[in-house]
Design an enzyme around this catalytic site. Structure first.
Site, PDB file in Angstrom:
ATOM      1  CG  HIS A  96      -5.660  -5.776   3.723  1.00 26.09           C
ATOM      2  ND1 HIS A  96      -4.996  -6.880   4.230  1.00 26.09           N
ATOM      3  CD2 HIS A  96      -4.703  -4.866   3.437  1.00 26.09           C
ATOM      4  CE1 HIS A  96      -3.704  -6.633   4.251  1.00 26.09           C
ATOM      5  NE2 HIS A  96      -3.486  -5.419   3.773  1.00 26.09           N
ATOM      6  CG  ASP A 140      -3.551  -1.174  -2.683  1.00 22.56           C
ATOM      7  OD1 ASP A 140      -4.322  -2.038  -3.140  1.00 22.56           O
ATOM      8  OD2 ASP A 140      -3.151  -1.172  -1.495  1.00 22.56           O
ATOM      9  CB  THR A 196      -0.938   0.041   1.228  1.00 23.64           C
ATOM     10  OG1 THR A 196      -1.945  -0.940   1.056  1.00 23.64           O
ATOM     11  CG2 THR A 196      -1.611   1.397   1.379  1.00 23.64           C
TER      12      THR A 196
HETATM   13  C1  GP9 Z   1      -2.856  -0.557   6.369  1.00 23.28           C
HETATM   14  C2  GP9 Z   1      -3.324  -0.743   4.984  1.00 23.28           C
HETATM   15  C3  GP9 Z   1      -2.821  -2.037   4.379  1.00 23.28           C
HETATM   16  O1  GP9 Z   1      -3.099   0.653   6.982  1.00 23.28           O
HETATM   17  O2  GP9 Z   1      -3.203   0.358   4.202  1.00 23.28           O
HETATM   18  O3  GP9 Z   1      -1.583  -2.005   3.772  1.00 23.28           O
HETATM   19  P1  GP9 Z   1      -1.070  -3.238   2.872  1.00 23.28           P
HETATM   20  O4  GP9 Z   1      -0.981  -4.457   3.765  1.00 23.28           O
HETATM   21  O5  GP9 Z   1      -2.063  -3.461   1.770  1.00 23.28           O
HETATM   22  O6  GP9 Z   1       0.237  -2.829   2.353  1.00 23.28           O
HETATM   23 MN    MN Z   2      -2.810  -2.420   0.131  1.00 20.87          MN
END
Ligand code: GP9
Ligand code: MN
Length: 725
Positions: free
Chosen positions: A428, A490, A310
């Site tokens: 996620h 992302d 992210t």
């Molecule tokens: C955490 C979220 C996740 O705040 O933005 O990040 P990621 O695990 O997708 O890198």
């Molecule tokens: Mn992410």
């Protein structure tokens, strides 16, 4: 009782007993700090046990060093000094955490002269009566020595035994590292957040780790020169893709709302999940945006992230520079480097106010520091939003519908034009964010033998409906008409190691699945929705996250000619359409796809095993161009070269003027000061809130299309283990 006392005092009067007592005291105080001052977000019994264990190895190692000393005075002095240093570290962190909800990094320590990170006078105000606990052991031990209840031990400690203590602590330390790695693979390479490090490795180790990070970054920084920036700028100038007049400035002056679609892959668009002969459209709302002629949508847009995931996507999207080849740029350089990021650029070209909304803690990916460097005025992390409960959240924070709903009360107070970024989380890994929410049951799970894949569609559907609610609010409040909404995925949600299980759902054969297929799945959406604009459509230009910023800025009528960015405007006719993935040797163009050693035709995935001379030359040139783009970006990022970039027409951000606490009163003070001139939605609405315009979503029912198709979607292939989620 007396006996016990005597034995205890006897032990304390030996050198080893004294050292072990100090270790015990430090352990007790650490446990106290873990439970009263820090919020470690311990998620399971394993992490609890790890946190109980982690203060011991390094404390024993450090205090054990004093045992090597022969002379009595020196031994006791050294033990006290080491112990005191450890205590200062603990107490400083406890106090710092009360103000910043973060641990003290070496970076912050070094920068403590700057008002932005130092506590200054406020440290005293942060003290509590219970802090006496942190020095209680000193009082007791000194009293015992003074009253001669315990005495110093004049006998030197056996050399061999000292060595045994060192060896034992070294071994315990390895066990700690091993257990930490099991709990969170790649913890040390990716770092994630300071909380993750402390809860797995303890404070002293975290400080050492952070010291090393600072050292490495400083080393590269100090070796870089302004001359290197000149070379980087020569590259940037040569690769500048001039804006296309057809699009230049079409969104000028509008609010920019950015929506970070967590783990959202392009294949979800228009995808219908087949479960027991019925088809379920996963993201009907996003699909409608994708096909709208008010949207500039891209169908060959790739994520370019690596370990920083992210945070890498954010770095790419808002700086047009890559993340690092290992670790996270925001974590390693985020608080320190000079950056000319989107919020800063927009503040100086159109007077934009900026904010980020995110349902996780602000320290994750070091956002609390990196965002200041990027010029964000406000950062609304989970501390500003609904209290986290089992029902409304999961391990990565508050679920999206709540996040959007809760953000309205802040958004409406922002001066317009604003640049507001919403980072969603519900979609996620491990795609179980809705498990605690009984109201969110409904969208079916896929039926493969990989749980991760099975949940992915339901959480994506949830994100879709959250977005729908938010758009409804934008329309109802009137913000919609003078805003543009930028959306991007992302990075992948399903890792390569699981793709063979996913293959059947995509109508592909897991047996013949190739790295070409893996590469094609790295596509993510990139859409710019411009209400009222009618000449949008689906654009097939090949590009990546690094190209987003020049594209956006040109739409806003801001020429990027003088800015040090390595991406190219996707709407420019001069775009070279070479997409470099973050690993050298991995790239995609409309013609060729290279995955390490393998080369394919992008069109149909046929492997090119024996390229002829012309192909070889063409591919070589592409390979070099992709590698050069990464190299220039790395030099800029790790050398902190933008600190030399003084003639780009932009001022650097003064981070000392940014404070992410008490944002509401800051915004209200600005409204008050501006009076009639305030452009916040709240002011424009006659000082009335628009929160009631955010309706609880009424379209949670599935958009279901019963079809004649009856192919079961169960994957035949084996379920694979976790990789880099
Ligand atoms: C955490 C979220 C996740 O705040 O933005 O990040 P990621 O695990 O997708 O890198
Ligand atoms: Mn992410």
């Amino acid at each position: 009782m007396k006996k016990i006392k005597e034995t205890l005092f006897g032990i304390l009067s030996t050198r080893l007993g004294f050292v072990l007592t100090l270790v015990l005291c430090y352990w007790l105080k650490t446990m106290w700090a873990y439970h009263t001052d820090f919020s470690l977000g311990l998620e399971n019994i394993y992490q609890v046990l790890l946190s109980i264990f982690n203060p011991i190895p390094l404390t024993l190692l450090l205090l054990g060093l004093s045992l090597y000393v022969k002379r009595t005075k020196v031994f006791y002095t050294l033990a006290w000094v080491i112990y005191t240093l450890l205590n200062v570290l603990l107490i400083a962190n406890a106090i710092y955490y009360r103000e910043f909800s973060d641990f003290l990094t070496v970076n912050a320590l070094l920068a403590s002269s700057k008002t932005s990170t130092g506590l200054g006078d406020s440290a005293l105000n942060l003290m509590r009566v219970t802090d006496i606990i942190y020095i209680l052991d000193y009082i007791i031990l000194i009293a015992l020595f003074a009253t001669k209840k315990i005495h110093t031990d004049k006998r030197p400690f056996n050399k061999r035994a000292s060595f045994a203590v060192t060896a034992l602590s070294g071994m315990l330390f390895s066990v700690n590292l091993f257990l930490a790695e099991i709990d969170r693979p790649e913890l040390l390479t990716r770092s994630f957040s300071n909380v993750y490090l402390v809860r797995a490795l303890g404070l002293p180790m975290f400080t050492a780790y952070s010291g090393n990070q600072t050292y490495q970054a400083q080393k590269e920084r100090s070796q870089s020169t302004a001359e290197e920036l000149k070379q980087a700028k020569a590259y940037v100038e040569k690769h500048y893709a001039a804006p296309n007049p057809k699009y230049y400035g079409i969104a000028k002056g509008r609010n920019v709302i950015v929506i970070h679609l967590e783990s959202f892959q392009q294949f979800l668009i228009d995808y219908k999940l087949n479960v027991d002969g019925k088809e379920y459209e996963v993201t009907p709302f996003i699909n409608s945006l994708y096909h709208s002629n008010e949207t500039l949508a891209f169908s060959n847009f790739f994520h370019q992230v690596k370990a920083g995931k992210t945070s890498d996507a954010e770095t790419l999207m808002e700086n047009s520079l890559f993340g690092l080849s290992s670790g996270s740029f925001m974590v390693n350089y985020g608080g320190e480097n000079t950056q000319f990021a989107t919020p800063n650029i927009l503040a100086q070209n159109g007077g934009y106010t900026s904010a980020v909304f995110h349902g996780n803690v602000g320290t994750f990916w070091n956002r609390n520091n990196a965002y200041k460097q990027w010029g964000y005025n406000y950062f609304f992390d989970s501390s500003y939003l609904s209290k986290l409960t089992k029902e409304n959240s999961f391990q990565y924070g508050l679920n999206d519908k709540y996040m959007f709903k809760d953000s309205i009360k802040y958004l409406e107070h922002m001066q317009q034009p604003f640049y507001a970024k919403f980072i969603t989380v519900s979609n996620h890994f491990p795609y179980t964010s809705l498990d605690g929410d009984s109201k969110e049951k409904g969208f079916p799970l896929a039926k493969t033998n990989d749980e991760t894949i099975n949940g992915y569609f339901a959480t994506a559907n949830y994100l879709d409906s959250a977005l729908h609610s938010f758009f409804d609010y934008l329309k109802a409040s009137g913000l919609y008409d003078n805003s543009i909404i930028v959306m991007y995925g992302d990075h992948y949600g399903i890792s390569n190691s699981r793709n063979t299980s996913l293959a059947p759902l995509l109508g592909k054969n897991s047996e013949t699945w190739t790295d070409y297929d893996n590469t094609m799945l790295q596509r993510v959406p990139y859409m710019i929705h411009i209400p009222g604009y009618t000449e949008g459509g689906i654009n097939e230009t090949y590009g990546g996250e690094v190209d987003a910023l020049p594209t956006l800025l040109h739409l806003l009528g801001i020429d990027t000619k003088n800015y040090t960015m390595v991406g190219q405007d996707l709407l420019s006719t001069q775009n070279s359409q070479i997409v470099a993935l973050r690993t050298s040797g991995y790239f995609i163009t409309p013609e060729y796809t290279s995955y390490g050693g393998q080369l394919y035709y992008t069109k149909d995935g046929t492997e090119i095993t024996n390229p002829d001379n012309t192909t070889e030359e063409k591919v070589k040139a592409i390979r070099e161009a992709a590698a050069e783009q990464l190299k220039v970006s790395d030099e800029i990022q790790t050398g902190d070269l933008l600190r030399f970039d003084t003639d780009n027409g932009l001022k650097t951000v003064d981070t000392s003027k940014i404070n992410y606490a008490k944002a509401m009163s800051q915004m209200k003070a600005i409204e008050k000061k501006l009076g009639d001139k305030s452009t916040s939605l709240y002011s424009q609405n006659g000082n009335k809130s628009t929160q009631s315009l955010f309706n609880a979503p009424s379209y949670l029912q599935l958009s279901e299309t019963v079809t004649s198709s009856s192919t079961s979607s169960t994957s035949e292939s084996e379920s694979s283990s976790t990789s880099s989620e």
